[in-house]
Structures are given as C-alpha cells and as structure tokens.
Design a protein around this motif. Structure first.
Motif, short mmCIF file in Angstrom:
data_model
loop_
_atom_site.label_atom_id
_atom_site.label_comp_id
_atom_site.label_asym_id
_atom_site.label_seq_id
_atom_site.Cartn_x
_atom_site.Cartn_y
_atom_site.Cartn_z
N ALA A 86 0.84 -1.21 0.00
CA ALA A 86 0.00 0.00 0.00
C ALA A 86 0.87 1.26 0.00
O ALA A 86 0.55 2.22 -0.71
CB ALA A 86 -0.92 -0.01 1.22
N LEU A 87 1.95 1.26 0.76
CA LEU A 87 2.82 2.44 0.79
C LEU A 87 3.40 2.70 -0.60
O LEU A 87 3.52 3.84 -1.05
CB LEU A 87 3.96 2.27 1.81
N ASN A 88 3.75 1.62 -1.30
CA ASN A 88 4.30 1.75 -2.65
C ASN A 88 3.29 2.38 -3.62
O ASN A 88 3.67 2.87 -4.67
CB ASN A 88 4.76 0.39 -3.19
N GLU A 89 1.99 2.33 -3.27
CA GLU A 89 0.96 2.89 -4.15
C GLU A 89 0.64 4.35 -3.84
O GLU A 89 -0.12 4.99 -4.57
CB GLU A 89 -0.35 2.08 -4.01
N GLN A 90 1.19 4.91 -2.75
CA GLN A 90 0.83 6.28 -2.36
C GLN A 90 1.67 7.30 -3.14
O GLN A 90 2.79 7.00 -3.56
CB GLN A 90 1.04 6.49 -0.85
N PRO A 91 1.11 8.53 -3.32
CA PRO A 91 1.88 9.56 -4.03
C PRO A 91 3.25 9.76 -3.36
O PRO A 91 3.32 9.90 -2.14
CB PRO A 91 1.02 10.82 -3.88
N ASP A 92 4.29 9.73 -4.16
CA ASP A 92 5.68 9.88 -3.68
C ASP A 92 6.04 8.86 -2.60
O ASP A 92 6.97 9.09 -1.82
CB ASP A 92 5.95 11.30 -3.16
N LEU A 93 5.32 7.75 -2.54
CA LEU A 93 5.57 6.68 -1.57
C LEU A 93 5.74 7.28 -0.17
O LEU A 93 6.64 6.94 0.58
CB LEU A 93 6.84 5.89 -1.93
N GLU A 94 4.82 8.18 0.16
CA GLU A 94 5.01 8.94 1.39
C GLU A 94 3.80 8.83 2.30
O GLU A 94 2.67 8.82 1.83
CB GLU A 94 5.23 10.41 1.00
N SER A 95 4.06 8.73 3.60
CA SER A 95 2.96 8.84 4.55
C SER A 95 3.47 9.56 5.78
O SER A 95 4.67 9.62 6.03
CB SER A 95 2.41 7.46 4.93
N VAL A 96 2.52 10.12 6.54
CA VAL A 96 2.89 10.69 7.84
C VAL A 96 2.17 9.87 8.90
O VAL A 96 0.96 9.61 8.80
CB VAL A 96 2.48 12.19 7.94
N ILE A 97 2.94 9.42 9.88
CA ILE A 97 2.39 8.63 10.99
C ILE A 97 1.97 9.63 12.06
O ILE A 97 2.80 10.42 12.53
CB ILE A 97 3.47 7.68 11.54
N ILE A 98 0.68 9.61 12.39
CA ILE A 98 0.17 10.63 13.34
C ILE A 98 -0.32 9.94 14.62
O ILE A 98 -1.03 8.94 14.56
CB ILE A 98 -0.98 11.43 12.69
N PHE A 99 0.08 10.51 15.75
CA PHE A 99 -0.44 10.02 17.04
C PHE A 99 -0.41 11.17 18.04
O PHE A 99 0.14 12.24 17.74
CB PHE A 99 0.36 8.81 17.55
#
Ligand code: FAD
Length: 491
Positions: A319-332
């Motif tokens: 799933a991460l490979n499918e995201q724009p710019d292979l980017e996510s922010v982990i929020i907590f």
C-alpha cells in the motif's frame, strides 16, 4: 609473411582471435556476499581465480547490511522442535512474493539454502541462538521460525569467514581492487574476458568462465528512471557502487533482463532534509508496529490507506508503494504515547531534536498538519472517524478496530517514505547460474549470482525476511562451483 598477417587480421575482424593465454580459470566480478561465495567455491574446486572489485576494499553491501539468513529444515530448528519443510518455505515465499518468483530459481534456492547454512555453522559462524530461529517481525511473517542472525548481526560475518577460509588457496587467487569491469569480451560466441579500467589504464583479462556478482542498481538514478519511472525520486539506502554495471555488461552481450519494471520500496525512509535521509523508527514503521496501537498513517492527500495494526508487513508495504511519492505521515497524540508506554519509541526525544524535518511535535492537530503540509480538513475527518469507530467498538474500512482514541495533545508526526534497499530486476539465469539470452539459451562462459540476478527471481514481488543475504551466498557458491567445472572442461 604478408599473407599470414592479412589472414590473422581477417580472422580477428571476423571475431575470431588466435588462441591466447588465459589469466585465470574463473574471473569473479564483485566482492559482496555473492562474490565472496563464488570466489571461495571456485577456489575450493581447484580453479585459479582472478577477483575484480571496483572499490578500494572488498565487501560490497556487507559494509551496511545486517545479517539475517533464512533456511528450512535446519539442525537448529530440529533442536527446538520446530516443524518446517522446504515445501512450506516455498509456499511462504510465494505468498509474500505474490507468486511472481521464477519457480525453478526459488526451488533451487530453498533446496540449497539448508546445506549452505549448515556449512557456515560448521565453519564456525557465530550464531545468535537466543534470537534464532525466529519469525522476523520486520518482514511479512513466515509460518514458522526460520530466520537466523549471526552475532553480531552484520552480513560481513559471512564474508569475513569466507575470506578466512579462502586463504588456504591464496596461491591460486589474485585480487584486483580499484579495478572496474567495463565490458565483457566475446570470442566465437563465448564470453572469455573482461575489459577493465584502473589506474593501470585499460586492461583486458581472459578466463574460461566469468561470474557477475556486481549487485543491484539502487544507486543508479538513470536506470531507475529508465525502467521504473514511478521510482525516479524514491530514496535509496544502497551504497554508491550499486550502479547496475553487471546488468549493463550482461545486456551488451545479449543477456535477458527480467522484472526490470518492478521495485519494492521498503518502509522506514525518514528524510533528514529534503534531499538527504536516514533510516529509522523501525518501532513504528516495521512489522513490530502492531504492538504500538492508535497511530494512523495518512498520505499526502491526508487520507488513511491501510490497517496500521496489521501484523503482516506485506499489505502495508504494498500500500505504501501505491501512495503519491511513496510517502505517509504517521500521526499520534500524547494519549497514545501514554497508552503504549510499555512499548516506548526508542530515543524519541532525541529524534525529535535531531531530525526535525521528519519528526515533529505540535500543540494542535492543525499545527502538525501545517508543519507537514497536509490538508487539515481531510486529516481532521480521519481523526474524527477513528474516534467514532473507537467509541462504537467498530471495525473500520481497513479492518482495524481502534484500540485507543485520539484524546489529548501534544500531537506527533513522523514522515515515512518508501526506501530502496535492494533491486528486484536482474540478469536471467538458469538454476546453475548460467546467464540466459532472450530465447532461454546459455551464453557460454557467463554466470551471474546475487542481487545482479534481481531479488524477484527467487523472491517474486515482495521481501521475505533473510532472502536478501541467503540467495547471494547460496547462488554465489553454485556459480563458483559450476564456473570452475566448466573451466576444467576447457583445459
Ligand atoms: C542497509 C541494508 C540492510 C540490509 N539488511 C539485510 C538483512 O538483514 N537481511 C537480508 O537478507 N538482506 C539484507 N540486505 C540486502 C543484502 O545485503 C543484499 O541483497 C546483498 O548484500 C547483495 O549482495 P551481492 O553480493 O549480490 O551484492 P553487493 O554486496 O552489492 O556487491 C556487489 C559488489 O560488486 C562490485 N561491483 C559492481 N560493479 C562492478 C564493476 N563494474 N567492476 C568491479 N566491481 C563491481 C561492487 O563494488 C560491490 O562490491 C540489506 C541491504 C541493505 C542496503
């Protein structure tokens, strides 16, 4: 006399040279895990070996790689009563690799890995028996514990041992450092040499068999752009020498390259600055993350895209490979930090201070989103939905039942990008590591082993634990043995 010279010239122009002396039986190009294994096994078979490495030191990726190794039906498993089988190992790799491996290569790896592992153990490899065999949480889990780690957990342990063992044959071994293999030489349809560049100038060395153990191409932006444009800007942790020279040289002599369009970026790329990055936060970004509850991962559009608590890393990685710019922010938030205090994120305060581009703390969600450039309305919707699911005891759209709601600030965010560790496309071989052309025919005299084959040949489209290190060692041994046998036939 003039006629003889003319005849020799004509033969040379036709690609036929007069018999020349060989510099060695076998030339090995590259000195990572595969190059060490190939050199050792060719020497052990009695071959005279010329070992060529473009770096000033031997070792390749072992300079940074950790040392996990996967094998089934081992003595250590038997001692621990772990029921395993090679068939189960194959099934697991097929599951993790989405059934995309070359089944012959995969089977060859699994069949031979056990003996190679036991060889290392007998040769004195220090094994961390407290940790292994274990199920490696940083990868999609195998069905049984079959991953081992040396002590200390460094892949250089294997190369150190191989180097030490090859000293008994050192009269048959020549090592050329700072020497770059540039092109393969073909004579009468057979690969017989390597044109090299070093401070000695351009020199061609000849041998009866040549083994490419040149690793991957994770540090060659041009190749990544050419074959996998989606990954053009993706971060890489591969070392600067991983430039796909073996891929290029093999292609020049007609080898088939397979799965070059496919790259699987791994979790945990944390940019230190926009252009520079570090690896980190295994605690949150790897499979171990399922112990840590509550965090949500949002992409650049502020949308969640996965069950963050899934204990299987593979779906999260895909799933991460499918995201724009292979980017996510982990929020907590602070409420989650308190809830998870049994699993504290190691050195979190230090990382906040040292890596402010990727690790942020803010009093409010709005400030956090602004700091990462995330669309706050969408992130607010995701947070509200998570809290509503928690309150209702509901399973959300990704199959996660939130264990803890967002309750109090401060808020935290970790920027996580997909990162290239290994490359999956490579030079097609048969199970004897003989390089094949596009019609499936051997290219006589040419072998390839290790990451130059592309990890997808044995692993398909995924990353199964311990199968970055084990196949280069297993296939390096095989290539060295077969190249030495071929050389004997040519005597
Ligand atoms: C940070 C990191 C951690 C890792 N951790 C693990 C792990 O825990 N478990 C696991 O299973 N896998 C792991 N891997 C993957 C694994 O380390 C690699 O797949 C493996 O080391 C590749 O070995 P190799 O011998 O094929 O290539 P390399 O080790 O890359 O060696 C290639 C060699 O060829 C030389 N070379 C290249 N071109 C030429 C040329 N033209 N002329 C002369 N020499 C040349 C290079 O200089 C280099 O020395 C990790 C990788 C990285 C980057």
């Amino acid at each position: 006399m003039k006629k003889l010279v003319m005849l020799m010239l004509a033969l040379m122009l036709a690609g036929v040279t007069m018999a020349q002396a060989y510099d060695a039986d076998v030339i090995v190009i590259g000195s990572g895990l595969a190059g060490h294994a190939a050199t050792y096994s060719a020497l052990e078979q009695g071959a005279k070996v010329l070992w060529i490495e473009k770096n000033p030191v031997l070792g390749g990726s072992t300079a940074i790689a950790t040392g996990t190794f996967a094998a089934a039906e081992t003595e250590l498993q038997k001692e621990r009563g772990i029921q395993d089988s090679r068939e189960l190992f194959i099934q697991d790799i097929n599951r993790i690799g989405h059934e995309k491996a070359d089944q012959n290569i995969l089977r060859a790896f699994v069949e031979k890995a056990t003996a190679v592992w036991e060889w290392f153990v007998r040769a004195g490899l220090p094994v961390d028996v407290k940790r292994g065999p274990f199920i490696d949480p940083s990868h999609s889990p195998y069905s049984v514990p079959r991953t081992y780690v040396p002590s200390p957990n460094k892949s250089s342990i294997y190369t150190d041992l191989l180097y030490q063992k090859m000293q008994q044959y050192k009269d048959r071994l020549t090592i050329l450092l700072n020497t770059k293999a540039e092109h393969l030489v073909v004579e009468q349809g057979r690969v017989t040499g390597v044109l090299t560049i070093s401070d000695k100038g351009t020199v061609t060395y000849r041998a009866k068999a040549i083994i490419l153990a040149t690793g991957g191409y994770g540090s060659n932006r041009e190749m990544i752009r050419q074959y996998s444009p989606k990954y053009s800007e993706v971060m890489t942790v591969t070392l600067p020498f991983a430039t796909g020279d073996g891929h290029r040289m093999a292609k020049e002599v007609g080898a088939e390259l397979v799965n070059m369009g496919y790259i699987c970026a791994y979790f945990g790329g944390m940019p230190a600055t926009p252009g520079k990055y570090a690896i980190g936060f295994g605690d949150l970004t790897s499979g171990a993350a399922d112990a840590w509850k509550g965090d949500i991962w949002v992409n650049k559009r502020g949308e969640r895209f996965i069950n963050e608590d899934d204990s299987d890393e593979d779906p999260r990685e895909v799933a991460l490979n499918e995201q724009p710019d292979l980017e996510s922010v982990i929020i907590f938030d602070q409420g989650m930090v308190d809830f998870n205090k049994r699993f504290p994120i190691s050195n979190f305060e230090k990382r906040l201070a040292e890596n402010p581009y990727a690790v942020k703390k803010a009093d409010t969600l709005e400030e956090l989103c602004a700091a990462f450039g995330l669309p706050v309305d969408q992130v607010r919707r995701e947070v509200a939905a998570t809290n509503a699911d928690y309150a209702a005891g509901r399973v959300d759209r990704f199959g996660k039942k939130p264990a803890v709601p967002f309750s109090k600030g401060p808020w935290y965010g970790i920027l996580n990008r997909g990162v290239i560790f290994m490359t999956q496309g490579g030079v097609k071989t048969d199970i004897g590591m003989r390089v094949l052309d596009s019609k499936g025919r051997w290219i006589p005299g040419l072998y390839a082993a290790g990451e130059v084959q592309g990890t997808s040949q044995w692993g398909g489209y995924g990353l199964a634990g311990g199968t970055g290190n084990a196949p280069p060692l297993v296939f390096g041994m095989e290539a060295g043995r077969n190249a030495a046998s071929e050389a004997k036939l040519l005597k």
